[in-house]
Design a protein around this motif. Structure first.
Motif, PDB file in Angstrom:
ATOM      1  N   HIS A  85      -5.795   0.951  -4.272  1.00 42.75           N
ATOM      2  CA  HIS A  85      -7.380   1.172  -3.800  1.00 42.75           C
ATOM      3  C   HIS A  85      -7.609  -0.329  -3.225  1.00 42.75           C
ATOM      4  CE1 HIS A  85     -11.503   2.664  -4.397  1.00 42.75           C
ATOM      5  NE2 HIS A  85     -11.395   1.774  -3.267  1.00 42.75           N
ATOM      6  N   LEU A  86      -7.783  -0.614  -1.994  1.00 44.73           N
ATOM      7  CA  LEU A  86      -8.018  -1.774  -1.309  1.00 44.73           C
ATOM      8  C   LEU A  86      -9.421  -1.786  -0.493  1.00 44.73           C
ATOM      9  CD1 LEU A  86      -4.464  -2.570  -0.194  1.00 44.73           C
ATOM     10  CD2 LEU A  86      -5.433  -3.572  -2.301  1.00 44.73           C
ATOM     11  N   ILE A  87     -10.044  -3.002  -0.662  1.00 41.81           N
ATOM     12  CA  ILE A  87     -11.223  -3.148   0.415  1.00 41.81           C
ATOM     13  C   ILE A  87     -11.267  -4.439   0.645  1.00 41.81           C
ATOM     14  CG2 ILE A  87     -13.824  -2.726   0.415  1.00 41.81           C
ATOM     15  CD1 ILE A  87     -13.941  -1.460  -2.428  1.00 41.81           C
ATOM     16  N   PHE A  88      -9.977  -4.647   1.528  1.00 42.98           N
ATOM     17  CA  PHE A  88      -9.813  -6.070   2.197  1.00 42.98           C
ATOM     18  C   PHE A  88     -10.419  -6.104   3.727  1.00 42.98           C
ATOM     19  CE2 PHE A  88      -5.943  -6.939  -0.752  1.00 42.98           C
ATOM     20  CZ  PHE A  88      -6.724  -6.667  -1.692  1.00 42.98           C
ATOM     21  N   SER A  89     -11.536  -6.830   4.062  1.00 43.72           N
ATOM     22  CA  SER A  89     -11.802  -7.074   5.282  1.00 43.72           C
ATOM     23  C   SER A  89     -10.622  -7.897   5.973  1.00 43.72           C
ATOM     24  CB  SER A  89     -13.136  -7.865   5.606  1.00 43.72           C
ATOM     25  OG  SER A  89     -13.151  -8.969   4.742  1.00 43.72           O
ATOM     26  N   SER A  90      -9.849  -8.452   5.379  1.00 45.07           N
ATOM     27  CA  SER A  90      -8.769  -9.369   5.769  1.00 45.07           C
ATOM     28  C   SER A  90      -7.488  -8.513   6.160  1.00 45.07           C
ATOM     29  CB  SER A  90      -8.908 -10.670   5.115  1.00 45.07           C
ATOM     30  OG  SER A  90      -8.405 -10.401   3.784  1.00 45.07           O
ATOM     31  N   LEU A  91      -7.402  -7.179   5.997  1.00 42.36           N
ATOM     32  CA  LEU A  91      -6.328  -6.577   5.919  1.00 42.36           C
ATOM     33  C   LEU A  91      -5.893  -6.054   7.349  1.00 42.36           C
ATOM     34  CD1 LEU A  91      -3.885  -5.469   4.071  1.00 42.36           C
ATOM     35  CD2 LEU A  91      -5.295  -3.277   3.779  1.00 42.36           C
ATOM     36  N   SER A  92      -6.912  -6.431   8.458  1.00 43.50           N
ATOM     37  CA  SER A  92      -6.582  -6.089   9.552  1.00 43.50           C
ATOM     38  C   SER A  92      -5.106  -6.400  10.125  1.00 43.50           C
ATOM     39  CB  SER A  92      -7.802  -6.332  10.275  1.00 43.50           C
ATOM     40  OG  SER A  92      -7.690  -6.004  11.802  1.00 43.50           O
ATOM     41  N   GLY A  93      -4.277  -5.253  10.534  1.00 35.70           N
ATOM     42  CA  GLY A  93      -3.103  -5.842  10.966  1.00 35.70           C
ATOM     43  C   GLY A  93      -1.996  -6.238  10.078  1.00 35.70           C
ATOM     44  N   GLN A  94      -2.292  -6.009   8.849  1.00 33.06           N
ATOM     45  CA  GLN A  94      -1.599  -6.665   7.596  1.00 33.06           C
ATOM     46  C   GLN A  94      -1.144  -5.465   6.768  1.00 33.06           C
ATOM     47  OE1 GLN A  94      -0.632  -9.895   7.263  1.00 33.06           O
ATOM     48  NE2 GLN A  94      -1.884 -10.383   9.212  1.00 33.06           N
ATOM     49  N   LEU A  95      -1.378  -4.287   7.254  1.00 31.89           N
ATOM     50  CA  LEU A  95      -0.973  -3.080   6.550  1.00 31.89           C
ATOM     51  C   LEU A  95       0.693  -2.896   6.206  1.00 31.89           C
ATOM     52  CD1 LEU A  95      -2.334  -0.949   4.776  1.00 31.89           C
ATOM     53  CD2 LEU A  95      -1.912   0.769   6.721  1.00 31.89           C
ATOM     54  N   ARG A  96       1.362  -3.405   7.068  1.00 34.22           N
ATOM     55  CA  ARG A  96       2.798  -3.254   7.026  1.00 34.22           C
ATOM     56  C   ARG A  96       3.373  -4.423   5.936  1.00 34.22           C
ATOM     57  NH1 ARG A  96       7.198  -2.639  10.518  1.00 34.22           N
ATOM     58  NH2 ARG A  96       5.936  -2.138  12.248  1.00 34.22           N
ATOM     59  N   LYS A  97       2.899  -5.517   5.887  1.00 33.73           N
ATOM     60  CA  LYS A  97       3.283  -6.264   4.952  1.00 33.73           C
ATOM     61  C   LYS A  97       2.864  -6.011   3.575  1.00 33.73           C
ATOM     62  CE  LYS A  97       2.949 -10.595   8.079  1.00 33.73           C
ATOM     63  NZ  LYS A  97       2.540 -11.769   8.437  1.00 33.73           N
ATOM     64  N   MET A  98       1.633  -5.255   3.645  1.00 35.30           N
ATOM     65  CA  MET A  98       1.044  -4.922   2.014  1.00 35.30           C
ATOM     66  C   MET A  98       1.993  -3.718   1.587  1.00 35.30           C
ATOM     67  SD  MET A  98      -1.234  -5.223  -0.369  1.00 35.30           S
ATOM     68  CE  MET A  98      -2.829  -5.863   0.448  1.00 35.30           C
ATOM     69  N   LEU A  99       2.414  -2.742   2.218  1.00 38.08           N
ATOM     70  CA  LEU A  99       3.120  -1.764   1.822  1.00 38.08           C
ATOM     71  C   LEU A  99       4.601  -1.938   1.729  1.00 38.08           C
ATOM     72  CD1 LEU A  99       1.211   1.352   3.614  1.00 38.08           C
ATOM     73  CD2 LEU A  99       0.760   0.312   1.501  1.00 38.08           C
ATOM     74  N   SER A 100       4.946  -2.727   2.600  1.00 34.89           N
ATOM     75  CA  SER A 100       6.378  -2.965   2.604  1.00 34.89           C
ATOM     76  C   SER A 100       7.019  -3.598   1.347  1.00 34.89           C
ATOM     77  CB  SER A 100       7.034  -3.724   3.811  1.00 34.89           C
ATOM     78  OG  SER A 100       6.535  -5.006   3.782  1.00 34.89           O
ATOM     79  N   CYS A 101       6.076  -4.251   0.614  1.00 35.89           N
ATOM     80  CA  CYS A 101       6.730  -4.967  -0.778  1.00 35.89           C
ATOM     81  C   CYS A 101       6.626  -4.220  -1.821  1.00 35.89           C
ATOM     82  CB  CYS A 101       5.587  -6.207  -0.767  1.00 35.89           C
ATOM     83  SG  CYS A 101       3.955  -5.864  -1.111  1.00 35.89           S
ATOM     84  N   LEU A 102       5.975  -2.965  -1.810  1.00 34.34           N
ATOM     85  CA  LEU A 102       6.042  -2.171  -2.888  1.00 34.34           C
ATOM     86  C   LEU A 102       7.404  -1.583  -3.271  1.00 34.34           C
ATOM     87  CD1 LEU A 102       2.768  -0.238  -2.162  1.00 34.34           C
ATOM     88  CD2 LEU A 102       3.101  -2.200  -3.783  1.00 34.34           C
ATOM     89  N   GLN A 103       7.517  -1.468  -4.482  1.00 36.08           N
ATOM     90  CA  GLN A 103       8.837  -0.936  -5.205  1.00 36.08           C
ATOM     91  C   GLN A 103       8.842   0.479  -5.129  1.00 36.08           C
ATOM     92  OE1 GLN A 103      10.409  -2.632  -8.904  1.00 36.08           O
ATOM     93  NE2 GLN A 103       9.201  -4.512  -8.291  1.00 36.08           N
TER      94      GLN A 103
END
Length: 437
Positions: free
Chosen positions: A248-266
């Motif tokens: 659950h994320l509320i990151f205003s700075s996540l714009s354009g970064q979702l790939r990096k965020m999700l690709s690091c999950l195991q």
């Protein structure tokens, strides 16, 4: 007449109070302070929840030792937490609680009620919730502390507990790092960080999230907004969480970064909440191609402007999650009627959809009826939050904001309910952002 042991007389008095909980609660304000420890001990042991809650609210000592959470009933712990909802300071009361520390790490039978543990050096609010151990049950609805009008109460928790949810509220990160270092969190499954403002030194943030990364059992992580320059460190922390299923994320700075965020999950996610994250087309396009779509049961994209992604990437995404999706939230996504209609085939392919939130998007009354008529074909759909149609809003100018006509809103709700009844789908619960029943 033989003289009775004073202790026996005390036991009889306690038993008399316990035999009538309502009467006991009424006389607590007049009860001698010396009687509180033994009455509380007996009430806790006997499962008298009403008395336990009332005694916490009037506790005459700075400390209350409840004993290990592993030894207590969930319902008694709920009563204790309910009791922490203090009487406001401006309320006249014969006796007010002096409670400063709630200790659930010691055996209350042998505790010194006058002593306070100095385990933590700064006042803080950490609340916990216990999950029901029965299969397919949600988190126990234990009450969080509501201490806004009273003094903060420290909780010294025994955290060696299966199914723990740790909720951290407004703790300075310099103190939080120290606190987390004293806790045993091996069994923690959910962490909720509820900071209103994440202003802190980056070194403190990094230390804290390094500690979070070591909670190998964590399956549910809820984070508020993060400074943009901390995202890379956050990604490395997420890569350590091998059991994470809900993010659950509320990151205003996540714009354009979702790939990096999700690709690091195991592990593949079952629940993804990205609210107010300023998502762009590339984020939705990546998500639609992500392997996570094969497992997602909950998807919340609310408060993101998706007007440039529908039908397009958003339609593709809904098609990819159609085999598993149960909960979808598209509230306040600036979608217009033609876009909602274009998404209908993909929505109607989500055969397991149970709840759908479409509130605060733009639609007419006729368009809304058309959307609901088609959605009514979903066999498992039980809850729909629909957008208020344009006919119910009196616009003052060319802007999209205006005054709501609540009479028309009520009339629309009745019409929609009647329509579902005609379609033999009256078991679908309808709400809108302005109506909860």
């Amino acid at each position: 007449m033989s003289r009775q042991d004073p202790r026996s007389l005390l036991d009889l008095a306690v038993q008399s109070l316990l035999s009538d909980e309502d009467s006991a609660v009424r006389v607590l304000k007049e009860l001698p302070v010396s009687l509180f420890p033994i009455l509380f001990t007996k009430a806790l042991a006997g499962g008298h929840r009403k008395i336990v809650k009332a005694m916490v609210q009037l506790w005459p000592f700075p400390c209350l030792h409840v004993g290990s959470m592993r030894k207590q009933s969930k319902y008694l712990l709920e009563a204790v937490l309910d009791g922490l909802q203090l009487v406001p300071a401006n309320t006249a009361c014969h006796r007010r609680s002096k409670l400063k520390v709630l200790d659930v790490t010691h055996d209350y039978e042998i505790s010194n009620w006058e002593e306070c543990s100095e385990t933590f050096t700064a006042p803080f609010l950490i609340t916990h919730r216990l999950e029901k151990l029965e299969a397919d049950q949600h988190t126990l609805n234990s009450r969080e502390q509501s201490l806004c009008d009273g003094e903060p109460v420290e909780i010294n928790p025994d955290l060696k507990l299966c199914g723990l949810t740790l909720v951290i509220t407004q703790v300075p990160f310099c103190s939080l790092v120290e606190i987390m270092g004293t806790l045993e969190l091996e069994s923690t499954e959910e962490l909720r960080l509820q900071h209103k403002y994440m202003i802190s030194f980056q070194s403190h943030l990094l230390q804290f999230f390094t500690q979070v990364g070591q909670i190998t059992s964590l399956s549910n992580l809820i984070l508020p907004d993060l400074p943009w320059n901390f995202l890379a460190d956050c990604f490395s922390v997420l890569s350590c969480l091998g059991h994470l299923k809900k993010l659950h994320l509320i990151f205003s700075s996540l714009s354009g970064q979702l790939r990096k965020m999700l690709s690091c999950l195991q592990k593949l996610l079952e629940s993804l909440v990205v609210t107010g994250c300023r998502l762009i087309k590339n984020d939705i396009a990546y998500l639609s191609l992500s392997i996570h779509t094969t497992c997602l049961k909950e998807l919340v994209l609310s408060n993101n402007n998706l007007s440039q992604m529908a039908p397009g990437p958003l339609e593709v995404l809904l098609g990819k999650v159609s085999d598993t999706l149960q909960h979808l939230n598209l509230r306040s996504c600036e979608l217009e009627e033609f876009q909602l209609k274009a998404l209908l085939p993909a929505l109607c392919s989500c055969s397991h959809l149970w709840s759908l939130v479409l509130g605060d998007n733009l639609i007419s009354m006729s368009g809304l009826m058309n959307v609901l008529q088609q959605l009514a074909g979903l066999k498992e759909l039980k809850c729909v939050q629909y957008p208020v149609p344009a006919e119910c809003v009196m616009y003052l100018d060319d802007s999209r904001s205006g005054k709501l006509n609540r009479v028309k809103v009520a009339q629309v709700h009745t019409i929609l309910q009647d329509m579902l009844q005609t379609l033999q789908q009256e078991d679908i619960k309808l709400t809108n952002p302005w109506r909860c029943d």
